[in-house]
Design an enzyme around this catalytic site. Structure first.
Site, short mmCIF file in Angstrom:
data_model
loop_
_atom_site.label_atom_id
_atom_site.label_comp_id
_atom_site.label_asym_id
_atom_site.label_seq_id
_atom_site.Cartn_x
_atom_site.Cartn_y
_atom_site.Cartn_z
N LYS A 63 -20.85 2.17 14.33
CA LYS A 63 -20.34 1.27 13.71
C LYS A 63 -20.90 -0.41 13.78
O LYS A 63 -20.46 -0.60 13.56
CB LYS A 63 -18.79 1.37 13.17
CG LYS A 63 -19.07 3.08 12.25
CD LYS A 63 -17.36 3.12 12.42
CE LYS A 63 -17.12 4.27 11.42
NZ LYS A 63 -16.00 5.21 11.38
N LYS A 101 -26.85 11.55 8.28
CA LYS A 101 -25.66 11.90 7.04
C LYS A 101 -25.39 11.67 6.28
O LYS A 101 -25.61 10.03 6.15
CB LYS A 101 -24.54 11.28 8.47
CG LYS A 101 -23.36 12.51 8.04
CD LYS A 101 -22.75 12.43 9.38
CE LYS A 101 -21.93 10.88 9.69
NZ LYS A 101 -20.55 10.16 9.85
N LYS A 145 -19.57 7.73 3.29
CA LYS A 145 -19.52 6.97 2.76
C LYS A 145 -19.27 4.67 2.81
O LYS A 145 -19.24 4.59 1.48
CB LYS A 145 -17.40 6.52 3.09
CG LYS A 145 -17.25 8.14 2.64
CD LYS A 145 -15.88 7.28 3.12
CE LYS A 145 -14.67 9.01 2.68
NZ LYS A 145 -13.74 8.14 4.55
P1 TYM Z 1 -14.12 10.57 7.28
O1 TYM Z 1 -12.95 10.10 6.56
O2 TYM Z 1 -15.27 10.05 8.29
O3 TYM Z 1 -14.95 11.86 7.04
C1 TYM Z 1 -13.39 13.21 7.01
C2 TYM Z 1 -13.82 14.95 7.94
O4 TYM Z 1 -15.72 14.71 6.33
C3 TYM Z 1 -16.14 15.38 7.42
N1 TYM Z 1 -18.20 14.37 7.12
C4 TYM Z 1 -19.09 15.08 6.90
N2 TYM Z 1 -18.83 16.86 7.53
C5 TYM Z 1 -20.13 17.18 6.64
N3 TYM Z 1 -21.19 16.12 6.55
C6 TYM Z 1 -21.07 15.04 6.21
N4 TYM Z 1 -22.08 13.86 5.85
C7 TYM Z 1 -19.87 14.35 6.89
N5 TYM Z 1 -19.19 13.39 6.21
C8 TYM Z 1 -18.14 13.55 6.54
C9 TYM Z 1 -16.25 14.46 8.96
O5 TYM Z 1 -16.91 14.85 10.19
C10 TYM Z 1 -14.72 14.44 8.91
O6 TYM Z 1 -14.06 15.80 9.24
N6 TYM Z 1 -12.50 10.23 12.40
C11 TYM Z 1 -12.36 11.47 11.49
C12 TYM Z 1 -10.81 11.07 10.15
C13 TYM Z 1 -9.37 11.75 11.41
C14 TYM Z 1 -9.27 13.05 11.98
C15 TYM Z 1 -8.30 12.31 12.76
C16 TYM Z 1 -9.92 14.12 11.64
C17 TYM Z 1 -9.09 10.77 11.70
N7 TYM Z 1 -7.86 11.57 12.74
C18 TYM Z 1 -7.43 13.78 13.03
C19 TYM Z 1 -9.42 14.93 12.33
C20 TYM Z 1 -8.82 14.68 13.04
C21 TYM Z 1 -13.04 11.30 9.86
O7 TYM Z 1 -14.71 11.65 11.08
O8 TYM Z 1 -12.92 10.80 8.48
#
Ligand code: TYM
Length: 337
Positions: free
Chosen positions: A113, A200, A203
């Site tokens: 990022k 991957k 968003k």
């Molecule tokens: P975020 O919003 O980027 O993603 C949310 C969840 O979606 C999963 N994910 C995916 N899984 C499979 N294939 C993909 N292409 C893909 N893109 C996203 C992510 O692994 C995630 O589970 N850092 C976290 C947010 C967070 C969080 C937490 C999660 C903040 N605090 C505490 C668990 C516990 C995140 O990736 O958000």
């Protein structure tokens, strides 16, 4: 019997996509019946990259509505907004002060990022995984269901809890923090971009055609799948490293159609792309249709959504306040008289 505790979250940045659903939220729904589940909308994480203040509140509400539309039941799960529970910010600060700088500097997501942000990288972006550790550790979570890309962040949360808090400020029989485990399922843990099977689904990809948003209209879903990158070979198969797009699209079909990997591989073994793509589009439209219908109902009932989030905030606060008080006391702070 005490149920094991689960916590997870999604950032309210842009439209949630198939990766978020298949990698994370779909698994939360399964867990909520026999675990004590906490699901938050991580809005504090959403501002670690430049954000639009006119959209944040609406995106937060819409993400909460999508949790419910995907099947999270507020009667079984605590659904809340991260910024409504102040202990997240406080525990993050306490953890910041014991986390070595080089632990966060080596995080892959930060490096990726940061490259995209150029000169504009905030301290918050570097601190993102420590805030995430605080989210998890506040709830004494046993399990954290996430996609594959979050594995390194989970390892950091475990190391902070174990090496930086428990080893220094706790004792073997009275650890200060519970050390959580990631829960990463094999299927759906890494959904890839529709335009590049080696990166991957995300968003933040500027090309909207690279992802299917959960709220995309059926015609748009069909169009995106029609344009998805493929390879020139006939017949679809798993486990051929030369064919990442095939792996991804066939994998999506296996999950979205509900047929599973083996049946999907047999059905499509001889199939050409012209026949396969409409099948995948239909499976995606059919799988998303109930979520979209439910979402449209929920997002109109603001009073009910707010009620769910207030109730969630109160339940989350009770647990989080107790944990942060325990950490404060183990670090030696003067208590309020
Ligand atoms: P975020 O919003 O980027 O993603 C949310 C969840 O979606 C999963 N994910 C995916 N899984 C499979 N294939 C993909 N292409 C893909 N893109 C996203 C992510 O692994 C995630 O589970 N850092 C976290 C947010 C967070 C969080 C937490 C999660 C903040 N605090 C505490 C668990 C516990 C995140 O990736 O958000």
């Amino acid at each position: 019997m005490v149920q094991s505790r689960v916590l997870s979250g999604v950032q309210p940045t842009g439209a949630l996509h198939l990766g978020n659903w298949l990698g994370a939220i779909r698994n939360w729904v399964e867990l909520q019946h026999d675990h004590d589940t906490f699901f938050c909308v991580v809005d504090l994480h959403a501002i670690t990259v430049p954000h639009d203040p006119h959209r944040l509140a609406e995106d937060t509400l819409s993400t909460a509505a999508l949790y419910l539309a995907c099947g999270i039941d507020p009667k079984c799960s605590t659904v809340f907004v991260q910024s409504h529970v102040q202990a997240h910010a406080e525990l993050c600060w306490l953890l910041n002060c014991v986390t070595p700088l080089n632990w966060v500097e080596r995080m892959i997501q930060f490096k990726e990022k940061a490259v995209k942000q150029g000169d504009n990288v905030s301290v918050g972006l570097l601190d993102y995984p420590v805030l995430m550790a605080a989210d998890i550790l506040l709830y004494d979570a046993d399990l954290v269901p996430v996609g594959e890309d979050q594995k390194q962040h989970l390892e950091l949360a475990r190391d902070i809890a174990q090496q930086r808090i428990n080893a220094r400020f706790g004792s073997d029989d009275a650890p200060v923090l519970k050390v959580p485990k990631p829960l990463i399922l094999k299927e759906g843990a890494r959904v890839m971009s529709l335009t590049d099977g080696r990166s991957k689904m995300s968003k933040s990809d500027p090309n909207e055609g690279s992802r299917i948003a959960l709220l995309d209209a059926p015609e748009l879903i069909t169009k995106k799948i029609k344009r998805a990158k493929t390879d020139p070979q006939m017949g679809l198969e798993f486990d051929n490293p030369e064919r990442p797009e095939t792996e991804n699209l066939l994998g999506l079909y296996a999950i979205l159609s509900g047929k599973g990997r083996q049946a999907a591989a047999e059905e499509c073994a001889e199939m050409g792309w012209g026949k396969f793509k409409p099948l995948l589009a239909e499976a995606a439209v059919t799988a998303l249709e109930p979520i979209q219908t439910r979402y449209r109902e929920l997002i109109q009932d603001r009073a009910e959504l707010n009620r769910v989030l207030v109730d969630g905030r109160d339940r989350a606060n009770a647990v989080a306040e107790a944990t942060v008080a325990r950490v404060r006391s183990s670090l030696g702070f003067l208590g309020t008289p």
